[in-house]
Design a protein around this motif. Structure first.
Motif, PDB file in Angstrom:
ATOM      1  N   ASP A 179      -3.210   4.914   7.912  1.00  0.00           N
ATOM      2  CA  ASP A 179      -3.978   3.692   8.136  1.00  0.00           C
ATOM      3  C   ASP A 179      -4.039   2.862   6.861  1.00  0.00           C
ATOM      4  O   ASP A 179      -3.790   1.660   6.874  1.00  0.00           O
ATOM      5  N   LYS A 180      -4.371   3.498   5.727  1.00  0.00           N
ATOM      6  CA  LYS A 180      -4.411   2.780   4.457  1.00  0.00           C
ATOM      7  C   LYS A 180      -4.390   3.755   3.289  1.00  0.00           C
ATOM      8  O   LYS A 180      -4.735   4.938   3.426  1.00  0.00           O
ATOM      9  N   VAL A 181      -3.961   3.224   2.157  1.00  0.00           N
ATOM     10  CA  VAL A 181      -3.946   3.968   0.893  1.00  0.00           C
ATOM     11  C   VAL A 181      -4.815   3.185  -0.087  1.00  0.00           C
ATOM     12  O   VAL A 181      -4.557   2.010  -0.347  1.00  0.00           O
ATOM     13  N   ILE A 182      -5.847   3.830  -0.623  1.00  0.00           N
ATOM     14  CA  ILE A 182      -6.812   3.153  -1.496  1.00  0.00           C
ATOM     15  C   ILE A 182      -6.670   3.711  -2.916  1.00  0.00           C
ATOM     16  O   ILE A 182      -6.816   4.922  -3.126  1.00  0.00           O
ATOM     17  N   VAL A 183      -6.368   2.834  -3.855  1.00  0.00           N
ATOM     18  CA  VAL A 183      -6.165   3.249  -5.241  1.00  0.00           C
ATOM     19  C   VAL A 183      -7.367   2.821  -6.091  1.00  0.00           C
ATOM     20  O   VAL A 183      -7.661   1.625  -6.210  1.00  0.00           O
ATOM     21  N   PHE A 184      -8.058   3.810  -6.659  1.00  0.00           N
ATOM     22  CA  PHE A 184      -9.158   3.561  -7.581  1.00  0.00           C
ATOM     23  C   PHE A 184      -8.645   3.753  -9.010  1.00  0.00           C
ATOM     24  O   PHE A 184      -7.473   4.055  -9.222  1.00  0.00           O
ATOM     25  N   ARG A 185      -9.541   3.599  -9.993  1.00  0.00           N
ATOM     26  CA  ARG A 185      -9.124   3.760 -11.387  1.00  0.00           C
ATOM     27  C   ARG A 185      -8.668   5.183 -11.686  1.00  0.00           C
ATOM     28  O   ARG A 185      -7.714   5.399 -12.426  1.00  0.00           O
TER      29      ARG A 185
END
Length: 533
Positions: free
Chosen positions: A488-494
């Motif tokens: 569905d989605k790929v979320i990139v944080f720090r």
């Protein structure tokens, strides 16, 4: 926030999309699809607010007027559900299917299939991808059958449609090429001038200055010269199957096939120039191509449209640049907010590392050998169950149709024997006729479906294994075709990256279902894939 009446109406609002292609289908197919979808909506308590239909339109292309209108209308938030009879009515192209399903999902629309009746379970998500793969195979196989006839005509060196090349006409009786001497002189002039070292500019000035025209009646341009000078038909060589006529999106964008796939028949048509002149021209064409600069290839970004910045919520876009004194190419995903000089302190992430991580997670969660065996068994059981249900539905529908026909006969007999006015029973007759028409169309649909042999467990295993092989070998073009079926989605944080799958799993803490997720440390990911690379 308190829900308004309009909100409630919207949550029950549904639209129907129906389509039939021009091959072996009739307009009645759309009526049967719509009837089945309406009954499905009634069972689910949904209100059908609009119906979209495309007649004689192929599912391999998204260039369908009603389909695109439906996608556009979804942005207006006027419906919450899209009902289709089968997944292949939506699209037979896996890439188009993934793209437009995502658009609908972003617009808050849920797709409901009458026949497949899929849910959010792991087996349903993979089954949907398998079914789309089968639909794509059906379409390719159909095109192959149609092309057989064209191949037979090609072996006879007959014209296969379109405008013949400059210098040729088509004999109306034999359909073979004949020389148009007036145009052939133009062809000989172009080849001779170019072989003698004259440039495009001067050749064009000469032709257009004399008022000469292309086959379509236009002035000569650079593109028309390039195509003409490379055409082997001018030495009498009949060629067919040279180009893939459509690109991955289904749009016309001819790409040359490997030469060993061409049909080449020497002396299959009358020659206009000799081989020596043609070869001389090809040498110069090749030299000019080599001297014209290299081709700058575009990089394919697997996660485009799926990857977002966890810090500001913006999408992340592909970014390629040259680094260091050696000008090494560095490709990454970068926050679009940061790329546009707006405030966001998230770092870009290496393209190969993040894509490898996502593919490995998809493989581990869905396509490990254990998962493949488990899913294949589930899919085979699902396939068997749907086949049984379809057969049962066909048997019940045939029985009901027989009963309706008996009722119609009884009403007509009553009128004939009692002498009552036909107006007395016309409403009953209309209702029975409507039901008869629906049942007849539904039987036709079920019969067509039953002609397709059910997939064996081995065939399903092979299809799932094929997707797994694409992941193992990092076949990015193929992975891009189906990755949206699972992620569905790929979320990139720090400091970390989170993958949200489309598969929903039980949440033991609150007794609900929620999307399956995977989370990893960015630093560890970089170290692992840097070492592996």
């Amino acid at each position: 926030m308190k829900q308004t009446k309009n909100d409630t109406t919207h949550l029950k609002a549904a639209v129907i999309y129906a389509r039939f292609s021009s091959h072996n289908q009739r307009e009645e197919s759309i009526d049967a699809q719509v009837r089945a979808c309406r009954e499905y909506a009634a069972r689910k308590g949904l209100e059908v607010v609009k119906i979209y239909t495309d007649s004689a339109k192929s599912g391999t292309s998204a260039e369908r007027q009603a389909f695109l209108e439906m996608i556009s209308d979804s942005e207006k938030k006027i419906f919450h559900y899209l009902i289709i009879h089968k997944l292949d009515r939506f699209s037979r192209d896996r890439y188009d299917s993934a793209i437009y399903k995502r658009k609908l999902r972003v617009n808050g629309v849920e797709i409901l299939s009458v026949v497949e009746n899929l849910d959010d379970s792991a087996e349903s998500v993979v089954l949907e991808s398998v079914l789309e793969g089968m639909a794509a195979y059906y379409s390719i196989n159909l095109a192959r059958e149609v092309k057989k006839g064209m191949f037979e005509s090609a072996y006879k060196c007959t014209h296969l449609g379109g405008v013949p090349p400059l210098g040729y006409d088509v004999d109306p009786e034999t359909r073979r090429y004949i020389v148009n001497e007036k145009e052939a002189d133009i062809v000989r002039t172009i080849f001779t001038m170019y072989a003698d070292g004259v440039g495009y500019g001067k050749i064009l000035d000469h032709l257009n200055g004399l008022g000469l025209r292309t086959k379509r009646g236009n002035s000569f341009g650079k593109n028309s010269l390039t195509t003409l000078l490379k055409n082997e038909k001018y030495v009498g060589r009949f060629i067919f199957n040279r180009y893939l006529e459509k690109d991955v999106s289904g749009k016309r964008n001819p790409t040359e096939r490997p030469r060993d796939e061409w049909i080449i028949i020497e002396d299959g048509m009358p020659a206009i120039i000799d081989q020596e002149l043609f070869d001389k021209v090809q040498v110069r064409v090749g030299e000019n191509l080599r001297n014209g600069g290299g081709f700058k290839a575009k990089r394919m970004y697997l996660l485009s449209g799926l990857i977002t910045c966890g810090e500001c919520g913006s999408s992340m876009c592909g970014n390629t640049r040259k680094c260091g004194r050696r000008k090494t190419t560095y490709s990454s995903y970068k926050c679009s907010c940061k790329a546009n000089n707006r405030e966001c302190d998230n770092k870009e992430v290496h393209k190969d590392y993040i894509e490898s991580y996502v593919l490995d997670e998809v493989y581990d969660k869905l396509f490990s050998e254990v998962s493949i065996q488990r899913l294949s068994a589930m899919l085979a059981e699902y396939n068997t169950r749907k086949t049984t249900e379809s057969n049962d539905a066909l048997e019940k529908t045939v029985a009901e149709l027989s009963s309706v026909n008996d009722q119609i006969s009884s009403v007509i007999r009553l009128v004939a024997e009692s002498g009552i006015s036909i107006d007395t029973v016309k409403d009953d007759l209309r209702r029975l006729e409507d039901r008869k028409n629906y049942l007849t169309g539904y039987i036709e649909e079920l019969s067509t479906n039953n002609k397709v042999p059910p997939m064996s467990e081995e065939a399903i295993h092979d299809l799932v294994e094929k997707s797994a092989e694409f992941i193992r070998t990092r076949n990015i073009p193929e992975c891009r075709n189906f990755i949206r079926s699972y992620v569905d989605k790929v979320i990139v944080f720090r400091e970390r990256v989170e993958i949200v799958f489309k598969i929903h799993v039980p949440d033991v803490e609150n007794d609900t279902v929620s999307p399956m997720k995977s989370e990893g440390n960015l630093s560890d990911m970089r170290d692992e894939y840097k070492k592996a690379g």
